[in-house]
Design a protein around this motif. Sequence first.
Motif, PDB file in Angstrom:
ATOM      1  N   VAL A  49       0.836  -1.139   0.199  1.00 37.03           N
ATOM      2  CA  VAL A  49       0.002  -0.151  -0.053  1.00 37.03           C
ATOM      3  C   VAL A  49       0.887   1.165  -0.059  1.00 37.03           C
ATOM      4  O   VAL A  49       1.398   1.502   0.854  1.00 37.03           O
ATOM      5  CB  VAL A  49      -0.906   0.115   1.190  1.00 37.03           C
ATOM      6  CG1 VAL A  49      -1.856   1.370   1.450  1.00 37.03           C
ATOM      7  CG2 VAL A  49      -1.887  -1.132   1.141  1.00 37.03           C
ATOM      8  N   GLU A  56      -3.495  -2.665  -2.300  1.00 38.32           N
ATOM      9  CA  GLU A  56      -4.634  -1.924  -2.763  1.00 38.32           C
ATOM     10  C   GLU A  56      -5.399  -2.502  -3.729  1.00 38.32           C
ATOM     11  O   GLU A  56      -4.770  -3.178  -4.793  1.00 38.32           O
ATOM     12  CB  GLU A  56      -4.179  -0.322  -3.100  1.00 38.32           C
ATOM     13  CG  GLU A  56      -3.798   0.391  -1.905  1.00 38.32           C
ATOM     14  CD  GLU A  56      -3.067   1.852  -2.462  1.00 38.32           C
ATOM     15  OE1 GLU A  56      -3.617   2.752  -1.825  1.00 38.32           O
ATOM     16  OE2 GLU A  56      -2.209   1.815  -3.063  1.00 38.32           O
ATOM     17  N   GLN A  58      -6.796  -1.926  -6.758  1.00 41.80           N
ATOM     18  CA  GLN A  58      -6.493  -1.874  -8.212  1.00 41.80           C
ATOM     19  C   GLN A  58      -5.244  -2.387  -8.452  1.00 41.80           C
ATOM     20  O   GLN A  58      -5.022  -2.938  -9.734  1.00 41.80           O
ATOM     21  CB  GLN A  58      -6.430  -0.193  -8.446  1.00 41.80           C
ATOM     22  CG  GLN A  58      -5.275   0.375  -7.692  1.00 41.80           C
ATOM     23  CD  GLN A  58      -5.504   1.138  -6.414  1.00 41.80           C
ATOM     24  OE1 GLN A  58      -6.625   0.710  -5.779  1.00 41.80           O
ATOM     25  NE2 GLN A  58      -4.910   2.260  -6.148  1.00 41.80           N
ATOM     26  N   ASP A  59      -4.082  -2.969  -7.620  1.00 45.16           N
ATOM     27  CA  ASP A  59      -2.924  -3.395  -7.890  1.00 45.16           C
ATOM     28  C   ASP A  59      -3.242  -4.941  -7.889  1.00 45.16           C
ATOM     29  O   ASP A  59      -2.180  -5.552  -8.396  1.00 45.16           O
ATOM     30  CB  ASP A  59      -1.847  -3.057  -6.880  1.00 45.16           C
ATOM     31  CG  ASP A  59      -1.676  -1.561  -6.890  1.00 45.16           C
ATOM     32  OD1 ASP A  59      -1.868  -0.907  -8.005  1.00 45.16           O
ATOM     33  OD2 ASP A  59      -1.319  -0.868  -5.879  1.00 45.16           O
ATOM     34  N   GLY A  65      -8.489  -5.038  -0.321  1.00 44.30           N
ATOM     35  CA  GLY A  65      -8.716  -3.656  -0.229  1.00 44.30           C
ATOM     36  C   GLY A  65      -9.440  -3.275  -1.196  1.00 44.30           C
ATOM     37  O   GLY A  65      -9.791  -2.129  -1.621  1.00 44.30           O
ATOM     38  N   ARG A 100     -13.063  -1.497  -2.599  1.00 42.39           N
ATOM     39  CA  ARG A 100     -13.809  -0.456  -1.901  1.00 42.39           C
ATOM     40  C   ARG A 100     -15.408  -0.771  -2.541  1.00 42.39           C
ATOM     41  O   ARG A 100     -15.608  -0.982  -3.554  1.00 42.39           O
ATOM     42  CB  ARG A 100     -13.576   0.899  -2.667  1.00 42.39           C
ATOM     43  CG  ARG A 100     -12.001   1.415  -2.172  1.00 42.39           C
ATOM     44  CD  ARG A 100     -11.528   2.475  -3.129  1.00 42.39           C
ATOM     45  NE  ARG A 100     -11.344   1.948  -4.537  1.00 42.39           N
ATOM     46  CZ  ARG A 100     -10.999   2.899  -5.378  1.00 42.39           C
ATOM     47  NH1 ARG A 100     -10.668   4.213  -5.182  1.00 42.39           N
ATOM     48  NH2 ARG A 100     -10.849   2.517  -6.767  1.00 42.39           N
ATOM     49  N   ASP A 126     -14.023  -1.508  -7.155  1.00 45.70           N
ATOM     50  CA  ASP A 126     -13.097  -1.949  -8.127  1.00 45.70           C
ATOM     51  C   ASP A 126     -13.657  -3.572  -8.587  1.00 45.70           C
ATOM     52  O   ASP A 126     -13.018  -4.398  -8.296  1.00 45.70           O
ATOM     53  CB  ASP A 126     -11.831  -2.054  -7.219  1.00 45.70           C
ATOM     54  CG  ASP A 126     -11.528  -0.939  -6.648  1.00 45.70           C
ATOM     55  OD1 ASP A 126     -10.901  -0.049  -7.170  1.00 45.70           O
ATOM     56  OD2 ASP A 126     -11.662  -0.869  -5.142  1.00 45.70           O
ATOM     57  N   ARG A 156     -12.875  -0.268   6.541  1.00 45.45           N
ATOM     58  CA  ARG A 156     -11.860   0.549   5.464  1.00 45.45           C
ATOM     59  C   ARG A 156     -12.841   0.299   4.069  1.00 45.45           C
ATOM     60  O   ARG A 156     -12.712   1.435   3.143  1.00 45.45           O
ATOM     61  CB  ARG A 156     -10.796  -0.484   5.479  1.00 45.45           C
ATOM     62  CG  ARG A 156      -9.783  -0.419   6.740  1.00 45.45           C
ATOM     63  CD  ARG A 156      -8.677  -1.187   6.673  1.00 45.45           C
ATOM     64  NE  ARG A 156      -7.776  -1.485   7.789  1.00 45.45           N
ATOM     65  CZ  ARG A 156      -7.201  -0.229   8.121  1.00 45.45           C
ATOM     66  NH1 ARG A 156      -6.996   0.938   7.356  1.00 45.45           N
ATOM     67  NH2 ARG A 156      -6.550  -0.068   9.274  1.00 45.45           N
TER      68      ARG A 156
END
Length: 292
Positions: free
Chosen positions: A127, A158, A160-161, A183, A185, A191, A217
């Motif tokens: 992150v 995260e 997107q990774d 992660g 969202r 995502d 989160r």
Amino acid sequence: MTQPAPTILPPDPHTRRPALALPPRTCDSHCHIFGPHALYPYAEGRSYTPHDAPLPAFRALHEVLGVDRAVIVNATCHGRDNRVVTDAIAASGGRYLGIANVDESFTDGELEDLAAKGIRGCRFTFVRRLGAAPDLAAFHRIVQRIKPLGWHVDLYFEAQDVPDFVGLLRGLPIPYVIDHMGGVRAGPSHDAAAFEALVDLLASDEKCWMKVTGPERISAAGAPFEDVVPYARRLLAAAPDRVLWGTDWPHPNVTRMPNDGDLVDVVARYTDDAALRQALFVDNPARLYRFA
């Protein structure tokens, strides 16, 4: 001049007793202890400064929630000093195990010592806001060194990774655990492609484990985290024998501090299957972390 690390929110001191009764030997598979800083100083160059959240408060939290076991993850604010974890394990009577922060400066003997003290894996954070991503060549060398110890790697991404790392993860020679539902969202910033890649990875790679943690989160709406429920259900369905639950107490770097009673009760909306709850809370962590 270097700016001081920002001080983050403290945990809610008024933990609500959850309505959902947890089964015996429930394990909080992702939680932290911070300080006290006089005994366990926070690392130079850290990205945040926490309020102390020491062992007595940690024990009080679990007493209210009905948690018997814990896997304490050393957070980035303590750097490579793992004493805050290993000291808590030593005082737990077999109820706690841990995840360490290590790098290539650790000798084989030091890694073996951590294993003897109850460490079951090491964590790597990808992150960006928590610092530079690990050097991948060093990451692979550490993986090879911890393999004989029976450790796994604990990974914080995260969302997107995640698709960029699927090939690397499938090729790992040891189990890996992905934090906080990858992660993802919830809400308008969902995502979608990353989450589909995550579900497929969990379903198809038996080395992959998922922490169904961090609704505070992930949620766009906040407590009681209804918008997180569909994602948790998908992950539980993908690999019911490789999912884990935890509080993430004392919730570093959240924008809205949750009450941990809510983080127990939301699981009642993930599943009403008693066998699946038993796996999530008790059996899966007992198997992965090798509790006695």
